[in-house]
Design an enzyme around this catalytic site. Sequence first.
Site, short mmCIF file in Angstrom:
data_model
loop_
_atom_site.label_atom_id
_atom_site.label_comp_id
_atom_site.label_asym_id
_atom_site.label_seq_id
_atom_site.Cartn_x
_atom_site.Cartn_y
_atom_site.Cartn_z
N GLU A 165 0.71 -1.14 0.09
CA GLU A 165 0.07 -0.03 -0.06
C GLU A 165 0.83 1.23 -0.13
O GLU A 165 0.58 2.09 0.96
CB GLU A 165 -0.92 0.07 1.13
CG GLU A 165 -2.15 -1.06 1.16
CD GLU A 165 -3.09 -0.94 1.91
OE1 GLU A 165 -3.27 0.08 2.61
OE2 GLU A 165 -4.22 -1.80 1.81
N GLU A 370 -5.52 -8.56 0.40
CA GLU A 370 -6.06 -8.35 1.47
C GLU A 370 -7.43 -8.14 1.22
O GLU A 370 -7.85 -7.57 0.10
CB GLU A 370 -5.61 -7.18 2.38
CG GLU A 370 -4.56 -7.29 3.02
CD GLU A 370 -3.84 -5.71 3.62
OE1 GLU A 370 -4.77 -5.19 4.13
OE2 GLU A 370 -2.74 -5.64 3.60
C1 BG6 Z 1 -4.58 -2.20 4.84
C2 BG6 Z 1 -3.42 -2.40 5.64
O1 BG6 Z 1 -4.44 -0.94 4.26
O2 BG6 Z 1 -5.81 -2.37 5.84
C3 BG6 Z 1 -3.44 -3.31 6.81
O3 BG6 Z 1 -2.40 -3.11 4.64
C4 BG6 Z 1 -4.33 -2.81 7.76
O4 BG6 Z 1 -2.25 -3.44 7.43
C5 BG6 Z 1 -5.96 -3.20 6.87
O5 BG6 Z 1 -4.46 -3.60 8.85
C6 BG6 Z 1 -7.05 -2.77 7.60
O6 BG6 Z 1 -6.95 -1.49 8.13
P1 BG6 Z 1 -7.11 -1.24 9.54
O7 BG6 Z 1 -6.92 0.33 9.81
O8 BG6 Z 1 -8.59 -1.50 9.87
O9 BG6 Z 1 -6.34 -2.15 10.54
#
Ligand code: BG6
Length: 476
Positions: A165, A370
């Site tokens: 990211e 993700e």
């Molecule tokens: C992504 C990141 O943006 O979102 C992760 O790569 C992150 O590291 C995930 O944990 C979820 O976001 P958050 O802010 O809810 O932890």
Amino acid sequence: MHYSKLKDFPQNFLWGASTSAYQVEGAIDEDGKSPSIIDMYEHPSDVADFSVASDHYHRYKEDIALFAEMGLKAYRFSIAWTRILPNGTGKVNEKGIEFYNNVIDECLKYNIEPVVTMYHFDLPYCLEEKGGWLNRDTIEAFVEYAKVLFIHYGSKVKYWLTINEQNTMILHPGAIGLPKVGKLPSKKDLYQQNHHMMLAQAKVMKLFHNMVPEGKIGPALNLTAMYPATCNPNDAIAAHNWEVLRCWNFVDVCAFGKYHPLAWSYLKDRNIAPEIQDGDFETLKGANPDFIAMNYYSTATIAASKGDASDVTARAGDQQIMLGEQGVYRPSENPYVEKTQYGWVVDPVGFRYTLRKVYERYQLPILITENGIGANDTLEPDGCIHDQYRIDFIQKHLHQMRLAITDGVKMLGYCPWLGYCPWAAIDVVSTHQGYKKRYGFIYVDRDEFDLKELKRYKKDSFYWYKQVIEENGKNI
Ligand code: BG6
């Protein structure tokens, strides 16, 4: 498009799940690890820090055994640069090498394909003190770090991700954490950092193709298709503005070796274009990623800018909550989608839409690194966690992925769908919202500050995902 018959998920599809080092490992100062920027950032005092996280550093064997029981075919995790090269460059920390060797071997023992992210928000703090990504020397430091990784793990790890990211780090730096002084870099500096990261990534990909010819490497971006708020042509232009600036510009530089023309005009017009040195574009052209990895959570809905300060909303933005930018776009609401309890848009159809766009633009295989829902799960007295909302979320997204596969995204003799690694394999600390915002298939029993015994429990989604994997998604 409606179809009479859906295509199947490919054989050898990597059914996986993800984590990142600072969110799962803990042990932030053990076995020679030095602090990273994320360890040193100022985080809200009412949420957990990363010092213990899910204690995966000490419990990786138990965790990977659970991943194997769930049937995972892939485990995407990140390596902490600060464990491998505590000084950023120079002396290699054998304990760090050993730890990830153990993690990789443990995955291979269960036929789980390790998918390694080299850099997930965690630059060594010692390099930050020398200017971090603003300093061109950090490019060579990243190449040096990459070389150490390829020497030690290149023969065992086939799938590699360079930078997680990059667009979040550049566009939403505050969502990752605030530097000690509490001040975020200027946009000009952020785009200079971005340019250096792009150069570092391109050099590392080139090095990888020489050192690990059988392996595959790609960037991992947070990609989100944008809808215009209405059929007003100005809304369509604004949605395109932000889609280019937030997403495509980052992928274009990696995939095509050049900035997106619209993004470049924007950067020049606002005097925030990076300084380019001789040879930089030749370097960028040498990246040649093997695939595009993509983190997908939400879409966004965009209206035309009013050209004044009211374009920027007062609420806090983050990776998925759009802020607005004067003269570029205004965030708008979408009445057709739901939101998570943390305000992130839930849009499975938008996933199909985004996948179509990514493939149409880059014609490269896609790996989902993700996708998931953050929620406050409840551990019941009988040890169950009934996270039906997570099952619904992933089921719907997988169905849309299957539709996208059916849409005909296809390459001759080569499967473009590498796999699906939702966030997260196990509960981890959220990037900026602590431990109660959970994403995992496995519940870790700790609170924000009370660590309890960190015992692992299988959520309902664990059993559901296991079955999906066993059936290779045929009932999705
Ligand atoms: C992504 C990141 O943006 O979102 C992760 O790569 C992150 O590291 C995930 O944990 C979820 O976001 P958050 O802010 O809810 O932890």
